[in-house]
Design an enzyme around this catalytic site. Structure first.
Site, PDB file in Angstrom:
ATOM      1  N   SER A 131       0.848  -1.190   0.000  1.00  0.00           N
ATOM      2  CA  SER A 131       0.000   0.000   0.000  1.00  0.00           C
ATOM      3  C   SER A 131       0.883   1.240   0.000  1.00  0.00           C
ATOM      4  CB  SER A 131      -0.873   0.010   1.260  1.00  0.00           C
ATOM      5  OG  SER A 131      -1.559   1.240   1.406  1.00  0.00           O
ATOM      6  N   TYR A 144      -1.297  -0.830  10.702  1.00  0.00           N
ATOM      7  CA  TYR A 144      -1.550  -1.072   9.284  1.00  0.00           C
ATOM      8  C   TYR A 144      -0.433  -0.469   8.434  1.00  0.00           C
ATOM      9  CZ  TYR A 144      -3.617  -1.268   4.691  1.00  0.00           C
ATOM     10  OH  TYR A 144      -3.820  -1.522   3.361  1.00  0.00           O
TER      11      TYR A 144
END
Length: 183
Positions: A131, A144
């Site tokens: 990501s 995350y």
């Protein structure tokens, strides 16, 4: 081509599995939600196979991965897409741990299994779905962002390891930006 898509119940993994099947490739799809996997399999019954497991259970993941590889005989592509994240403003450790268990332990374990398969067959392509969150810290879900940074760096290390072995193995780190998924 034979592919394995880890984390194909929904989102990016589901879309990639559909594209591979539409192109005529044999695809094993994995995830925790059997019903969603079966729904995708029903769209391409001759090309898609399913294997249900949770990447945080390392032993069942290892066994499932080995079974898929044995069934396919040759594995050309493994996409590690399983990921988890929740907004965690209160820094609840259980939420942070769930992210780390999935996005770090589970993902790294499956990447390692894929690389061993590729070393053995002297070819393959590992794709990790990271990501853009890997590039920055995140206040809403610190684990995350950190887990995606780990994955990107881990993939870079695996790429260098394959290069040092002088084997035709490709390792790709894909870092999507914001994507409209459940997460």
């Amino acid at each position: 081509m034979n592919a394995i898509v880890i984390g194909a119940s929904s989102g990016i993994g589901n879309a990639v599995a559909k594209l591979l099947a539409k192109d005529g490739h044999t695809v094993y799809i994995t995830g925790r939600r059997a019903g969603l996997l079966e729904a995708l399999k029903n769209e391409f019954p001759s090309l898609i196979r399913t294997k249900v497991f949770d990447v945080t259970d390392l032993e069942s993941s290892r066994m499932a991965f080995q079974e898929m590889c044995a069934d396919l005989k040759q594995v050309d592509l493994v996409i590690v897409n399983a990921g988890y994240g929740e907004i965690n403003k209160s820094l609840d450790w259980q939420l942070e741990q769930a992210v780390i268990d999935t996005n770090v332990r589970g993902a790294a374990h499956l990447c390692t299994l894929a690389m061993h398969q590729f070393y053995q067959q002297n070819s393959g392509h590992l794709v990790g779905i990271s990501s853009v969150a890997a590039l920055l810290g995140g206040s809403l879900n610190p684990a995350y962002n950190a887990s995606k940074a780990f994955l990107s760096n881990y993939l870079a290390g695996l790429r260098l390891a394959a290069k040092a072995r002088k084997q035709p193995i490709t390792v790709t780190d894909i870092r999507p930006g914001f994507v409209k998924t459940d997460m």
